[in-house]
Design a protein around this motif. Structure first.
Motif, PDB file in Angstrom:
ATOM      1  N   GLY A 149      23.200  61.891  23.999  1.00  0.00           N
ATOM      2  CA  GLY A 149      23.869  62.309  22.765  1.00  0.00           C
ATOM      3  C   GLY A 149      23.526  63.725  22.345  1.00  0.00           C
ATOM      4  O   GLY A 149      24.331  64.397  21.689  1.00  0.00           O
ATOM      5  N   LYS A 150      22.360  64.201  22.710  1.00  0.00           N
ATOM      6  CA  LYS A 150      21.995  65.569  22.360  1.00  0.00           C
ATOM      7  C   LYS A 150      22.924  66.581  23.027  1.00  0.00           C
ATOM      8  O   LYS A 150      23.320  67.572  22.410  1.00  0.00           O
ATOM      9  CB  LYS A 150      20.544  65.834  22.746  1.00  0.00           C
ATOM     10  CG  LYS A 150      19.534  64.993  21.952  1.00  0.00           C
ATOM     11  CD  LYS A 150      18.114  65.326  22.335  1.00  0.00           C
ATOM     12  CE  LYS A 150      17.128  64.505  21.506  1.00  0.00           C
ATOM     13  NZ  LYS A 150      15.715  64.822  21.818  1.00  0.00           N
ATOM     14  N   LEU A 151      23.257  66.329  24.262  1.00  0.00           N
ATOM     15  CA  LEU A 151      24.193  67.231  24.948  1.00  0.00           C
ATOM     16  C   LEU A 151      25.569  67.182  24.294  1.00  0.00           C
ATOM     17  O   LEU A 151      26.235  68.212  24.141  1.00  0.00           O
ATOM     18  CB  LEU A 151      24.291  66.849  26.423  1.00  0.00           C
ATOM     19  CG  LEU A 151      23.023  67.034  27.263  1.00  0.00           C
ATOM     20  CD1 LEU A 151      23.256  66.550  28.678  1.00  0.00           C
ATOM     21  CD2 LEU A 151      22.594  68.480  27.273  1.00  0.00           C
ATOM     22  N   GLN A 152      26.008  65.982  23.902  1.00  0.00           N
ATOM     23  CA  GLN A 152      27.295  65.863  23.219  1.00  0.00           C
ATOM     24  C   GLN A 152      27.262  66.617  21.895  1.00  0.00           C
ATOM     25  O   GLN A 152      28.238  67.291  21.519  1.00  0.00           O
ATOM     26  CB  GLN A 152      27.612  64.390  22.970  1.00  0.00           C
ATOM     27  CG  GLN A 152      27.701  63.546  24.215  1.00  0.00           C
ATOM     28  CD  GLN A 152      28.904  63.894  25.061  1.00  0.00           C
ATOM     29  OE1 GLN A 152      29.905  64.402  24.568  1.00  0.00           O
ATOM     30  NE2 GLN A 152      28.824  63.630  26.348  1.00  0.00           N
ATOM     31  N   ALA A 153      26.152  66.505  21.174  1.00  0.00           N
ATOM     32  CA  ALA A 153      26.046  67.209  19.900  1.00  0.00           C
ATOM     33  C   ALA A 153      26.118  68.720  20.097  1.00  0.00           C
ATOM     34  O   ALA A 153      26.757  69.435  19.309  1.00  0.00           O
ATOM     35  CB  ALA A 153      24.737  66.827  19.201  1.00  0.00           C
ATOM     36  N   VAL A 154      25.494  69.223  21.146  1.00  0.00           N
ATOM     37  CA  VAL A 154      25.554  70.664  21.428  1.00  0.00           C
ATOM     38  C   VAL A 154      26.987  71.080  21.767  1.00  0.00           C
ATOM     39  O   VAL A 154      27.459  72.143  21.327  1.00  0.00           O
ATOM     40  CB  VAL A 154      24.589  71.019  22.572  1.00  0.00           C
ATOM     41  CG1 VAL A 154      24.782  72.461  23.021  1.00  0.00           C
ATOM     42  CG2 VAL A 154      23.145  70.794  22.134  1.00  0.00           C
ATOM     43  N   ASP A 155      27.695  70.262  22.527  1.00  0.00           N
ATOM     44  CA  ASP A 155      29.094  70.576  22.853  1.00  0.00           C
ATOM     45  C   ASP A 155      29.941  70.678  21.588  1.00  0.00           C
ATOM     46  O   ASP A 155      30.742  71.613  21.421  1.00  0.00           O
ATOM     47  CB  ASP A 155      29.673  69.497  23.770  1.00  0.00           C
ATOM     48  CG  ASP A 155      29.036  69.515  25.149  1.00  0.00           C
ATOM     49  OD1 ASP A 155      28.437  70.542  25.506  1.00  0.00           O
ATOM     50  OD2 ASP A 155      29.119  68.490  25.853  1.00  0.00           O
ATOM     51  N   TYR A 156      29.783  69.713  20.695  1.00  0.00           N
ATOM     52  CA  TYR A 156      30.559  69.732  19.453  1.00  0.00           C
ATOM     53  C   TYR A 156      30.173  70.917  18.572  1.00  0.00           C
ATOM     54  O   TYR A 156      31.035  71.519  17.909  1.00  0.00           O
ATOM     55  CB  TYR A 156      30.357  68.427  18.696  1.00  0.00           C
ATOM     56  CG  TYR A 156      30.899  67.216  19.404  1.00  0.00           C
ATOM     57  CD1 TYR A 156      31.926  67.318  20.332  1.00  0.00           C
ATOM     58  CD2 TYR A 156      30.383  65.949  19.156  1.00  0.00           C
ATOM     59  CE1 TYR A 156      32.414  66.211  20.998  1.00  0.00           C
ATOM     60  CE2 TYR A 156      30.878  64.831  19.805  1.00  0.00           C
ATOM     61  CZ  TYR A 156      31.885  64.968  20.734  1.00  0.00           C
ATOM     62  OH  TYR A 156      32.376  63.863  21.382  1.00  0.00           O
ATOM     63  N   LEU A 157      28.898  71.246  18.557  1.00  0.00           N
ATOM     64  CA  LEU A 157      28.453  72.382  17.754  1.00  0.00           C
ATOM     65  C   LEU A 157      29.068  73.678  18.268  1.00  0.00           C
ATOM     66  O   LEU A 157      29.486  74.542  17.476  1.00  0.00           O
ATOM     67  CB  LEU A 157      26.930  72.456  17.776  1.00  0.00           C
ATOM     68  CG  LEU A 157      26.295  73.572  16.935  1.00  0.00           C
ATOM     69  CD1 LEU A 157      26.654  73.401  15.462  1.00  0.00           C
ATOM     70  CD2 LEU A 157      24.782  73.590  17.123  1.00  0.00           C
ATOM     71  N   LEU A 158      29.134  73.843  19.565  1.00  0.00           N
ATOM     72  CA  LEU A 158      29.755  75.042  20.135  1.00  0.00           C
ATOM     73  C   LEU A 158      31.233  75.117  19.769  1.00  0.00           C
ATOM     74  O   LEU A 158      31.759  76.200  19.461  1.00  0.00           O
ATOM     75  CB  LEU A 158      29.590  75.038  21.660  1.00  0.00           C
ATOM     76  CG  LEU A 158      28.171  75.273  22.191  1.00  0.00           C
ATOM     77  CD1 LEU A 158      28.139  75.126  23.702  1.00  0.00           C
ATOM     78  CD2 LEU A 158      27.665  76.646  21.787  1.00  0.00           C
ATOM     79  N   LEU A 159      31.915  73.978  19.781  1.00  0.00           N
ATOM     80  CA  LEU A 159      33.322  73.971  19.381  1.00  0.00           C
ATOM     81  C   LEU A 159      33.482  74.324  17.907  1.00  0.00           C
ATOM     82  O   LEU A 159      34.426  75.040  17.524  1.00  0.00           O
ATOM     83  CB  LEU A 159      33.936  72.597  19.664  1.00  0.00           C
ATOM     84  CG  LEU A 159      34.251  72.287  21.124  1.00  0.00           C
ATOM     85  CD1 LEU A 159      34.623  70.828  21.286  1.00  0.00           C
ATOM     86  CD2 LEU A 159      35.382  73.166  21.642  1.00  0.00           C
ATOM     87  N   LEU A 160      32.587  73.836  17.071  1.00  0.00           N
ATOM     88  CA  LEU A 160      32.632  74.183  15.652  1.00  0.00           C
ATOM     89  C   LEU A 160      32.472  75.685  15.444  1.00  0.00           C
ATOM     90  O   LEU A 160      33.235  76.315  14.704  1.00  0.00           O
ATOM     91  CB  LEU A 160      31.538  73.426  14.896  1.00  0.00           C
ATOM     92  CG  LEU A 160      31.778  71.961  14.557  1.00  0.00           C
ATOM     93  CD1 LEU A 160      30.553  71.377  13.901  1.00  0.00           C
ATOM     94  CD2 LEU A 160      32.967  71.823  13.626  1.00  0.00           C
ATOM     95  N   VAL A 161      31.495  76.250  16.097  1.00  0.00           N
ATOM     96  CA  VAL A 161      31.243  77.682  15.945  1.00  0.00           C
ATOM     97  C   VAL A 161      32.421  78.496  16.473  1.00  0.00           C
ATOM     98  O   VAL A 161      32.868  79.465  15.828  1.00  0.00           O
ATOM     99  CB  VAL A 161      29.937  78.060  16.666  1.00  0.00           C
ATOM    100  CG1 VAL A 161      29.738  79.570  16.653  1.00  0.00           C
ATOM    101  CG2 VAL A 161      28.750  77.376  16.014  1.00  0.00           C
ATOM    102  N   ALA A 162      32.946  78.114  17.626  1.00  0.00           N
ATOM    103  CA  ALA A 162      34.092  78.833  18.192  1.00  0.00           C
ATOM    104  C   ALA A 162      35.302  78.742  17.275  1.00  0.00           C
ATOM    105  O   ALA A 162      36.017  79.735  17.053  1.00  0.00           O
ATOM    106  CB  ALA A 162      34.422  78.271  19.576  1.00  0.00           C
ATOM    107  N   GLY A 163      35.557  77.549  16.708  1.00  0.00           N
ATOM    108  CA  GLY A 163      36.695  77.400  15.806  1.00  0.00           C
ATOM    109  C   GLY A 163      36.540  78.226  14.553  1.00  0.00           C
ATOM    110  O   GLY A 163      37.513  78.850  14.071  1.00  0.00           O
ATOM    111  N   ALA A 164      35.325  78.264  13.991  1.00  0.00           N
ATOM    112  CA  ALA A 164      35.111  79.045  12.772  1.00  0.00           C
ATOM    113  C   ALA A 164      35.259  80.536  13.045  1.00  0.00           C
ATOM    114  O   ALA A 164      35.905  81.263  12.265  1.00  0.00           O
ATOM    115  CB  ALA A 164      33.725  78.738  12.207  1.00  0.00           C
ATOM    116  N   ILE A 165      34.705  81.022  14.140  1.00  0.00           N
ATOM    117  CA  ILE A 165      34.772  82.455  14.443  1.00  0.00           C
ATOM    118  C   ILE A 165      36.199  82.883  14.751  1.00  0.00           C
ATOM    119  O   ILE A 165      36.709  83.872  14.197  1.00  0.00           O
ATOM    120  CB  ILE A 165      33.824  82.791  15.605  1.00  0.00           C
ATOM    121  CG1 ILE A 165      32.371  82.576  15.188  1.00  0.00           C
ATOM    122  CG2 ILE A 165      34.040  84.223  16.078  1.00  0.00           C
ATOM    123  CD1 ILE A 165      31.376  82.780  16.306  1.00  0.00           C
TER     124      ILE A 165
END
Length: 1090
Positions: free
Chosen positions: A857-873
C-alpha cells in the motif's frame, strides 16, 4: 476542402426561429408585414437544413440544439423591432441564401487574409464599390428578393446604403445584414477621434467621405482572428445589444449570455471570469493526503488483524487436539491399571474359590470318620439353598466383571469407560474430509492426523520383526504414483560447439529412495538433473531416458514432478503459510477435499520446522523477513506441498547449518517412505547427513560418472580401486577432492581414470577417445604420460573468427527455436492428476495478489501522491485557453498520466518474473496469472483518473464536464497500462522504464505535428495520444456554443477532428489497450529466464 456553404442554412434557421417567435409578439411591427417576412425566412431555413448537416457535420452534432443556442431570440427581439422602425426596407437589407453562402465560404477558405474575408462580387468589386460595401453598412436590393426560393446568385444590392442596425453585423464586401449570434455584443459603433477607428470595433471609415459614419459590427469569425463582437469576460450579454457586468457571487466567461452562480466553497468577485475553486483543491488535498497517509501506514493492518484471528483459531484447534491426545494417554494408563487390577482380582477369586471347594470336600470325610448318622435335610433350608444358588446363577454380571471380561477378550477395547476422547470408534463416527465445513473442524482434523502420525512414529521406534509386521498390517499406508527414471549413455553437447557438458551417464533413480548427486564444480550436476526433468535448452541430447520403463517424455508427468531451484524463488511479500498454501491449492488434485489440502500444508510446515515463522513474511531486499535457512526450507516446502512423485532439488542444503540440513533431510526421507523418488545436488555434507542418503552419484569433470550406487558401498568401491578414506576424514569431502584433482591417490590411480574405471566395473562401453585411459589402467602407466596424452586428446583445432561467429549465431537461433517449441509443446498427461482449472486458479491468484497489493500500500500511496501533485501543478500552470479549447493542458495531461501510470504498472510483472517462471514451469496456468494481475490493476485504472482530475479539473476549470474528462482518462490509463505490461514482460526493468518514459513523450509530440503528408497522417493515427487529445478537445469544444460556433468549427477543422468521433476515440484507446494486453500475454508465454 469541406463544403462550408452549409453555414448559410444555419443562419436562416435562426431567422426562422425569429419569425415564429415574433409572430407571437406584435409589439414592434405590423403583424402582416412581419408574418410575411418570417414565413419567407422559415421556408428558406428548411431549404438549407440539409446543407448544414452535410457540410458542417464535423463540428455540429445536433443542428437544432446548436443553432437554437446561437439564434434563439425568444423574448430578445428588441433589436429587430428597433431596426424595423428605423429602416422601413428592413426586408430588403437581410442577406439572401446566396450571400450568406458566399460570405462563409470565403471566410472559412484556407489562405484568406484576416483583413478581407469576402471576395469581390457583383456589388463590391474594383469597378463598383458603394458605401454599403464598407464594414458596418448595408444597402437595399434593387428589386424584391424572394427568399422563399433558394437563389443561387447574389442579387444586386447597391441602393439606399445606410449604417447597419445594432444587433446585426455587416461584413466588408457585402451589402446586406446578418443577425449577430447569442453571446455577442453588437452595438452601434462610435468614432474614436484619437485612433480614427469605430469603437468597439477595429474598422475605419473611408477617408474623404464626410457623411459616412460608423455602423454596426463588421465581422463574425473565430476568436483567434477577431473577437470584437464577443461578449467580454466578466460580463454577460442577455441580448446582442445589451451588456451587463457580472455580480458578486457569479462568474461570466467570455461570450456568456447569463451569469453562472459560484459554488459554495469558491469565491467570485464582481466582473469575475472564472470561479476561484482553490478551496476545493485545498480540501481535496487535505482529504486525499489524510487518506494516503492512512493507506501508507495502515495498509497491511487489515491483513495482520485477519491473520491474528486465524492464528487464534489455529491455536485453539491445536490446543484442543493436544488435550485430546493427553486424554488418550491418560485413557491408556487407566486401561493398563485396569488390566493389572483384573489380574489381581482373578488370582484372589481363584484362591477363595479353591479354598471353599477344599473345605466342602473335607467336611464329608470328617462326618464319616465320626460315624454320626446323617441328619435329614430341612426342606426349608434346602429350598432356600437352592433358591440362593438359582439367584446367583441368574444374577447378571456387574460392570466391573463385564469390563474385565472385555479386557480379557480384547485388550484394546474401551468398554466400560464413559470417555469419548481417545475412543477409537470416534474416528469411524467423525465426519470425513468432505463433510468438514468450518475452519475449526478442518484444523482439528489436520492437527489430529498429525498427532496420530507423531504417535505412530514414536511407536515404530525400536520395533521387533513382529511389531513391523503388525504395523504393516494395521497401519494405513499412503502411496503415490511411482516414477522410475532409467538413463543410458546420456550425453549433452552444446549446439554449435563440440563441447560435452554431460557424457555417457548411465544408471537409474528408484522411487522411495533419496539420491545425492555430488562432484566438483563444473561437473554437470545441475545439468544432469535438469536433463532428467526436461529443462535443458540449447543442447543436443543423445542416449535414452526411460520413465517407468517406457520411452516417454517427463513432461507427461509434469503435474507430479517437483523441481526446487538453487535460488530461493519465493514471494517475499507473502507469509510462509501463504506461499505453501497457494502452491497446494493450484497443484494438488482438484478432487482432493479442502481438509486434506490443509493437512498436507500443516504436515509440511511441521516436518520442516516452520511453525514459529508460519505467519511471518518471507521478506524482500527492502523488508526484513525470515532467516536464510528458513527461506531455503520454504523453497523446498513449496514443492513438497504438491505431493510429488519425483522431487528434484538443486543444492537445497547450501547455506544451511548442520541441524537445519538434518531436519530438511529427515523431512525428505519421510516423503520417500511414501514412494517419492528424490534426487538432489549436494555440496560438502557432514558424515551424518551423508549416511542418511540411500544412493549417491559422483560426477567427474566433463560430466562423466565416477560412481553411482548405494551409499553403503561407496567406500568399499573406492577402496577396491586404491582410494581408501584416511582416518578422521569425511568420505564425501575426500572423494570430491580426488575428483577435483586436489588430492592425488596412491597406487597409480588418477582422477582422469575414475570414470573409465567405473565403466569397466559395470561393463559399460568406453568412448573411443577415452580408450587410452583403459590401456593406461591395464599398463599402469605413469600419471605424467597420462596428463600429456590427455592434453593432446583434448586439443581442438582453432576456427576463424567468422566461423565461430556463424556457429554462435546458429546456436542462438536453435536455442530460441527450442525454447518456443517447448513453450507450445503439447504432451499427453500421464500423471492421473486433475489440477484446478483456469477459473479456479484465477480465483486463487486474485486472493494472493490482493494480499500482495495491500501489503504494498505504501507504493500505491506514493503513486497517488505523484498524480495529485502533477494534477495540481499542471492545472495551475495550464489554465484552459478558450482559443485552443485547452489543448495545451490536455497535452501535458496525456504525457503526465501516461508516464506515471506506465511506470507504476511496470511493477505488476517486472517484480515477480522469477516467481512466475517457476510457477509456469510447474504447470500453473499463465492465463490465470495474467488475468488476475490485470483484474487487480483495474482498481488503479478506475481510481487514478479520479485522483488526477481532483486536482487538475478544479485548478484548470475547463468547460467540459468532470464526467467526460474522467471517461477519457479512464480509457487512456487502460491503454497505457496494457502497454506497460508488454514492456515489463519483454524487457528488463531498466530498459522497460526507459521505454515507458520515451513512448508518451515521443508519441505526444508526433500527435501535435501538422498533417502535411500521408505518412504523417498515418503515423499520427497510430499514436494513442492523438486519440486521447481528440477526445479531450471534442468534449471541451461541445461546451462552446452560440458566438463560439465558428471558433469551434475552425479549431476542429484545423486539427482534423470530428465532433461525432468522441465515442470512436474512446473505442480506439480501449482497442489499443486490448491489443497491448494480447501482445503482453504472448510475450509472457514465449519468454523465459535466459
Amino acid at each position: 476542402m469541406r463544403n462550408y456553404t452549409s453555414w448559410l442554412p444555419h443562419f436562416f434557421i435562426l431567422l426562422s426561429f425569429i419569425s415564429k417567435i415574433q409572430c407571437a409578439d406584435n409589439t414592434f411591427a405590423p403583424s402582416f408585414y412581419t408574418e410575411e417576412i418570417y414565413k419567407e425566412l422559415e421556408n428558406l431555413a428548411s431549404l438549407l437544413t440539409k446543407d448544414i448537416k452535410a457540410g458542417l457535420g464535423f463540428c455540429i452534432k445536433d443542428v437544432n440544439r446548436d443553432w437554437e443556442e446561437a439564434f434563439n431570440f425568444k423574448g430578445k427581439l428588441d433589436f429587430v423591432d428597433s431596426c424595423v422602425k428605423k429602416k422601413g426596407d428592413f426586408r430588403d437589407r437581410i442577406c439572401s441564401a446566396a450571400e450568406i453562402r458566399y460570405y462563409f465560404h470565403g471566410f472559412l477558405e484556407e489562405g484568406v487574409s484576416s483583413s478581407n474575408y469576402v471576395k469581390p462580387n457583383k456589388n463590391c468589386n474594383l469597378t463598383s464599390w458603394v458605401s454599403g460595401c464598407e464594414p458596418g453598412w448595408s444597402c437595399s436590393a434593387s428589386k424584391n428578393v424572394d427568399i422563399k426560393k433558394d437563389i443561387k446568385d447574389i442579387p444586386y444590392r447597391t441602393s439606399n446604403c445606410k449604417p447597419c442596425c445594432e444587433g446585426f453585423f455587416c461584413p466588408q464586401g457585402l451589402t446586406c445584414m446578418i443577425p449577430c449570434p447569442l453571446g455577442s455584443y453588437c452595438p452601434l459603433a462610435k468614432l474614436n477621434n484619437e485612433t480614427g477607428t469605430c469603437d468597439p470595433y477595429s474598422y475605419q471609415i473611408p477617408q474623404g467621405e464626410t457623411d459616412h459614419i460608423c455602423g454596426s459590427a463588421d465581422i463574425w469569425t473565430g476568436v483567434v482572428n477577431n473577437s470584437d463582437i464577443f461578449c467580454s469576460p466578466g460580463s454577460y450579454c442577455p441580448t446582442t445589444t445589451r451588456k451587463v457586468s457580472c455580480d458578486s457571487g457569479y462568474y461570466c466567461r467570455k461570450g456568456s449570455t447569463h451569469q453562472n452562480p459560484c459554488s459554495k466553497l469558491s469565491t467570485c468577485n464582481p466582473n469575475t471570469t472564472t470561479q476561484n475553486m482553490h478551496a476545493y483543491g485545498a480540501l481535496l488535498i487535505v482529504a486525499l493526503s489524510t487518506l494516503l497517509i492512512f493507506i501508507y501506514n495502515c495498509s497491511d493492518q487489515l491483513l495482520a488483524t485477519r491473520e491474528m484471528r486465524k492464528a487464534k483459531s489455529r491455536e485453539a484447534a491445536a490446543r484442543q487436539v493436544r488435550e485430546t491426545v493427553a486424554a488418550r494417554e491418560r485413557w491408556k494408563i487407566a486401561k493398563d491399571v485396569a488390566k493389572r487390577g483384573k489380574g489381581g482380582l482373578q488370582e484372589q477369586f481363584s484362591r477363595t474359590f479353591s479354598r471353599r471347594k477344599s473345605m466342602k470336600q473335607t467336611e464329608p470325610s470328617k462326618v464319616l470318620n465320626q460315624a454320626k448318622p446323617p441328619m435329614p435335610p430341612n426342606p426349608s433350608s434346602v429350598s432356600g439353598q437352592s433358591s440362593t444358588t438359582l439367584n446367583a446363577q441368574n444374577k447378571e454380571p456387574s460392570n466391573l466383571t463385564n469390563m474385565l471380561n472385555s479386557l480379557e477378550n480384547d485388550p484394546h477395547t474401551n468398554k466400560g469407560f464413559n470417555l469419548q476422547i481417545g475412543d477409537k470408534n470416534i474416528k469411524k463416527q467423525m465426519p470425513k474430509g468432505k463433510q468438514l465445513h468450518t475452519q475449526s473442524q478442518i484444523l482439528r482434523y489436520a492437527y489430529g492426523q498429525i498427532e496420530k502420525e507423531k504417535a505412530q512414529q514414536e511407536k515404530n521406534k525400536n520395533l521387533t520383526f513382529s511389531g513391523v509386521i503388525s504395523m504393516a498390517t494395521e497401519g494405513e499406508v499412503r502411496t503415490r504414483p511411482v516414477i522410475e527414471i532409467a538413463f543410458k549413455d546420456l550425453t549433452l553437447t552444446l549446439k554449435g560447439k563440440r563441447k560435452h557438458i554431460l557424457r555417457c551417464v548411465s544408471g537409474k533413480l528408484m522411487p522411495g529412495r533419496v539420491t545425492a548427486v555430488m562432484g566438483p564444480s563444473g561437473a554437470g550436476k545441475t545439468t544432469f538433473l535438469s536433463a532428467l526433468t526436461g529443462k535443458i535448452r540449447g543442447c543436443t541430447m543423445t542416449g535414452s531416458i526411460l520413465i517407468n520403463g517406457k520411452p516417454e517424455s517427463i513432461h507427461c508427468y509434469q503435474k507430479i514432478v517437483g523441481f526446487v531451484p538453487q535460488d530461493d524463488i519465493v514471494h517475499g511479500n507473502l507469509t510462509v503459510e501463504e506461499n505453501l498454501r497457494f502452491n497446494a491449492r493450484c497443484r494438488l488434485s482438484a478432487d482432493m477435499p479442502k481438509p486434506d489440502k490443509v493437512l498436507v500444508v500443516e504436515r509440511t510446515i511441521e516436518s520442516l520446522g516452520l511453525q514459529a515463522v508460519r505467519d511471518s513474511l518471507v521478506g524482500t531486499v527492502e523488508r526484513r523477513g525470515i532467516s536464510g535457512g528458513q527461506r531455503k526450507r520454504v523453497n523446498v516446502g513449496m514443492e513438497m506441498v504438491m505431493e510429488p512423485s519425483l522431487l528434484i532439488l538443486d543444492e537445497p542444503t547450501t547455506g544451511l547449518d548442520s541441524a537445519s540440513s538434518t531436519l530438511l533431510l529427515k523431512a525428505l526421507r519421510r516423503e520417500a517412505l511414501e514412494g517419492v523418488n528424490i534426487s538432489m545436488v549436494l555440496h560438502q555434507p557432514s558424515y551424518t547427513l551423508f549416511k542418511m542418503f540411500d544412493d549417491i552419484v559422483f560426477l567427474a569433470k566433463g560430466g562423466l560418472t565416477a560412481y553411482h550406487g548405494p551409499v553403503k558401498k561407496v567406500e568399499e568401491y573406492f577402496a577396491s580401486i586404491g582410494i581408501p578414506v584416511p582416518d578422521r576424514v569425511n568420505p564425501p569431502d575426500h572423494f570430491i577432492d580426488i575428483l577435483e584433482g586436489l588430492v592425488k591417490p596412491s597406487g597409480g590411480v588418477t582422477y582422469q581414470q575414475l570414470p573409465v574405471r567405473w565403466m569397466l566395473h559395470n561393463s559399460y562401453p568406453i568412448p573411443p577417445d577415452m580408450l587410452h585411459f583403459a590401456d593406461q589402467i591395464a599398463a599402469s602407466s605413469s600419471s605424467s604420460n597420462i596428463e600429456d596424452e590427455t592434453k593432446s586428446a583434448d586439443d581442438v583445432t582453432d576456427q576463424s573468427f567468422a566461423g565461430e561467429f556463424w556457429e554462435d549465431m546458429k546456436s542462438n537461433v536453435q536455442s530460441q527455436r527450442d525454447h518456443i517449441e517447448a513453450n507450445f509443446l503439447k504432451t499427453k498427461d500421464l500423471s492421473n492428476r486433475r489440477t484446478p482449472g483456469v477459473a479456479r486458479q484465477y480465483r486463487y491468484y486474485l486472493g494472493r495478489i490482493c494480499k500482495q497489493t495491500l501489503r504494498e500500500g505504501k507504493l500505491q500511496a506514493v503513486d497517488y501522491l505523484l498524480l495529485l501533485v502533477a494534477g495540481a501543478i499542471l492545472g495551475t500552470l495550464t489554465k484552459v485557453n478558450d482559443e485552443s479549447f485547452g489543448s495545451l493542458g490536455y497535452t501535458y495531461t496525456v504525457i503526465a498520466v501516461s508516464l506515471l501510470s506506465k511506470i507504476a504498472a511496470l511493477r505488476s510483472f517486472s517484480l515477480d518474473k522469477l516467481q512466475y517462471w517457476r510457477e509456469s514451469a510447474s504447470g500453473i496456468s499463465s492465463l490465470a496469472h495474467f488475468l488476475a494481475k490485470d483484474s487487480i490493476d483495474l482498481f488503479n485504472i478506475i481510481i487514478k483518473p479520479v485522483v488526477y482530475l481532483s486536482m487538475f479539473y478544479f485548478f484548470s476549470n475547463p468547460r467540459s464536464s468532470f464526467g467526460s474528462n474522467y471517461v477519457v482518462l479512464l480509457c487512456l490509463v487502460y491503454c497505457v497500462t496494457g502497454m506497460a505490461y508488454a514492456l515489463a514482460i519483454y524487457f528488463e526493468p531498466a530498459p522497460a522504464q526507459l521505454w515507458s518514459v520515451l513512448l508518451p513523450i515521443v508519441m505526444t509530440l508526433i500527435a501535435n505535428q501538422t498533417r502535411d503528408t500521408l505518412f504523417m497522417k498515418i503515423l499520427m493515427k497510430l499514436c494513442y495520444p492523438n486519440w486521447a487529445l481528440e477526445a479531450f478537445i471534442i468534449a471541451n469544444a461541445e461546451r462552446y456554443t452560440g458566438v463560439w460556433l465558428i471558433t469551434r468549427c475552425s479549431s476542429l477543422m484545423n486539427n482534423g477532428y470530428n465532433v461525432n468521433d468522441w465515442p470512436f476515440c474512446l473505442a480506439i484507446l480501449i482497442f489499443y489497450g486490448i491489443v497491448a494486453r494480447v501482445v503482453a500475454y504472448f510475450c509472457l508465454v514465449v519468454t523465459s529466464k535466459k
